[in-house]
Scaffold this active site. Structure first.
Site, short mmCIF file in Angstrom:
data_model
loop_
_atom_site.label_atom_id
_atom_site.label_comp_id
_atom_site.label_asym_id
_atom_site.label_seq_id
_atom_site.Cartn_x
_atom_site.Cartn_y
_atom_site.Cartn_z
N LYS A 1 3.40 2.51 1.71
CA LYS A 1 3.11 2.80 0.30
C LYS A 1 2.19 4.00 0.26
CE LYS A 1 1.73 0.75 -4.13
NZ LYS A 1 0.61 1.64 -4.55
N GLY B 1 3.71 3.32 -10.55
CA GLY B 1 2.77 4.08 -11.37
C GLY B 1 3.21 4.16 -12.82
N GLY B 2 2.45 3.53 -13.70
CA GLY B 2 2.70 3.67 -15.13
C GLY B 2 3.91 2.94 -15.66
N GLN C 1 0.25 -6.27 3.19
CA GLN C 1 -0.14 -4.87 3.28
C GLN C 1 -1.35 -4.74 4.20
OE1 GLN C 1 -2.26 -2.38 0.23
NE2 GLN C 1 -0.33 -1.22 0.23
N HIS D 1 3.68 5.96 -5.13
CA HIS D 1 2.92 5.99 -6.37
C HIS D 1 2.99 7.43 -6.87
CE1 HIS D 1 -0.95 4.68 -8.66
NE2 HIS D 1 -0.22 5.52 -9.37
N PRO E 1 0.49 -4.61 -4.39
CA PRO E 1 -0.71 -5.20 -3.80
C PRO E 1 -1.93 -4.72 -4.57
CG PRO E 1 0.12 -3.43 -2.40
CD PRO E 1 1.12 -3.62 -3.50
N MET E 2 -2.77 -5.67 -5.03
CA MET E 2 -3.94 -5.32 -5.84
C MET E 2 -5.14 -6.11 -5.36
SD MET E 2 -2.18 -5.09 -9.63
CE MET E 2 -1.01 -6.45 -9.39
N GLY F 1 2.42 -2.81 -11.24
CA GLY F 1 1.08 -3.23 -10.90
C GLY F 1 0.40 -4.04 -11.98
N CYS G 1 -4.52 4.00 -1.12
CA CYS G 1 -5.75 3.56 -1.77
C CYS G 1 -6.83 4.65 -1.65
CB CYS G 1 -6.26 2.27 -1.13
SG CYS G 1 -7.75 1.63 -1.92
#
Length: 335
Positions: free
Chosen positions: A138, A211-212, A69, A170, A16-17, A233, A99
């Site tokens: 998350k 992550g990454g 989310q 994350h 989710p972004m 992401g 977040c």
């Protein structure tokens, strides 16, 4: 869809972004992968419950499997928001505990909740009790000066005891003071071994790592290391075809032939036409498509035509054709 559809799809998910994974983006992504789990942008429970913003839950049935989310820290309010999401037909309801933005902190939710595992447990228990859709979390590995090796197991234990069976981690801390949300995505070091250790310590939890992770190959490596799922992401947004076009074959084992990138663009035309007919703008949709041909001959022209023209009044499918005309044949034929 069956209740466990989202769990099966969580072998690969798109994070989710905010400002990115809206319903237009998700429809576009779904054309490239039938199996990958898609997430909404974070929707705050207060906006749904107190603000009457139910339109934020709108999605196209073609997006399944799709998860919403939620952000919040009031258990009763989150329970009501989760019930609204289930009524809309989502396959999963996810609670944001990761977040780090100032706006999220001021609302006492997001990554700051890593400091309050008991509150998170109360929230997810209420969400689970309120509706039939799976509730997930998350989170980060910790925040600020917390010792991640100590706090993460305690956090997972509390959430698991409350009834959650699937968590995405994350693999970075969040620094609530001193780093911007953008910096929090890159500067805190990744700790994949800690997340792998959590999978060994909590074999009953379905754990995804985030992550990454910037390629399907890297996702495959994480799955081979024992993770149940991988969440990708920004690279999935900026280079969507590189991640999604071969995901069903490589991650989910389907014997499928992916569309070419040009076929994906063509397949978006009916959706775009319907959006324009409802009074929407071309830019609403095509801004998510700018990276479709990333790295291929003519990609710069594709991006330029759409970036310069799609926001203009009256822009329509003709502009999309103009953008496609910028591509060299090998780009149009690429998977």
């Amino acid at each position: 869809m069956p209740q466990n559809a989202a769990t099966r799809a969580a072998r690969l998910s798109i994070a989710p972004m905010m400002d990115w994974t809206d319903r237009h983006c998700r429809y576009f992504h779904r054309l490239m992968s039938r199996r990958t789990l898609l997430y909404t942008e974070m929707v705050t429970a207060p906006a749904l419950v107190r603000g009457g913003a139910r339109h934020l839950l709108r999605f196209d049935a073609a997006e399944h499997p799709v998860a919403v989310q939620l952000g919040g820290s009031d258990s009763a309010e989150l329970a009501q928001a989760a019930r609204m999401a289930a009524d809309e037909g989502y396959d999963e309801v996810n609670l944001n505990v990761g977040c780090p933005s100032d706006r999220v902190q001021s609302g006492a939710f997001g990554a700051v909740l890593m400091k309050s595992p008991g509150l998170v447990a109360d929230c997810v228990a209420a969400m689970i009790a309120a509706q039939p859709v799976p509730v997930t979390v998350k989170c980060r590995i910790g925040v600020d000066d917390q010792v991640a090796e100590d706090v993460l197991p305690d956090f997972l234990s509390a959430v698991q005891a409350a009834g959650v069976r699937r968590i995405t981690i994350h693999a970075r801390k969040a620094w609530l003071q001193g780093l911007s949300p953008r910096e929090n995505r890159d500067i805190p070091p990744l700790d994949y071994p800690l997340v792998h250790a959590m999978k060994r310590e909590f074999p009953g939890l379905h754990l995804s790592i985030n992550g990454g992770i910037a390629s399907l190959g890297a996702a495959e490596d994480q799955l081979a290391a024992g993770m149940d799922g991988v969440m990708i992401g920004r690279v999935a947004y900026q280079q969507p075809a590189d991640i999604l076009l071969n995901a069903d074959r490589r991650i989910f084992g389907e014997a499928s032939t992916p569309l070419t990138r040009a076929e994906v663009a063509e397949a978006m035309k009916p959706y775009i036409s319907a959006h324009l007919a409802e009074g929407g703008r071309l830019h609403d949709v095509t801004r998510h498509m700018l990276g479709l041909f990333a790295g291929l001959p003519g990609a710069r022209g594709w991006r330029r035509v759409l970036s310069e023209g799609a926001h203009r009044s009256g822009a329509g499918l003709g502009l999309l054709d103009d953008a496609l005309a910028q591509l060299l044949p090998e780009a149009a034929a690429a998977e």
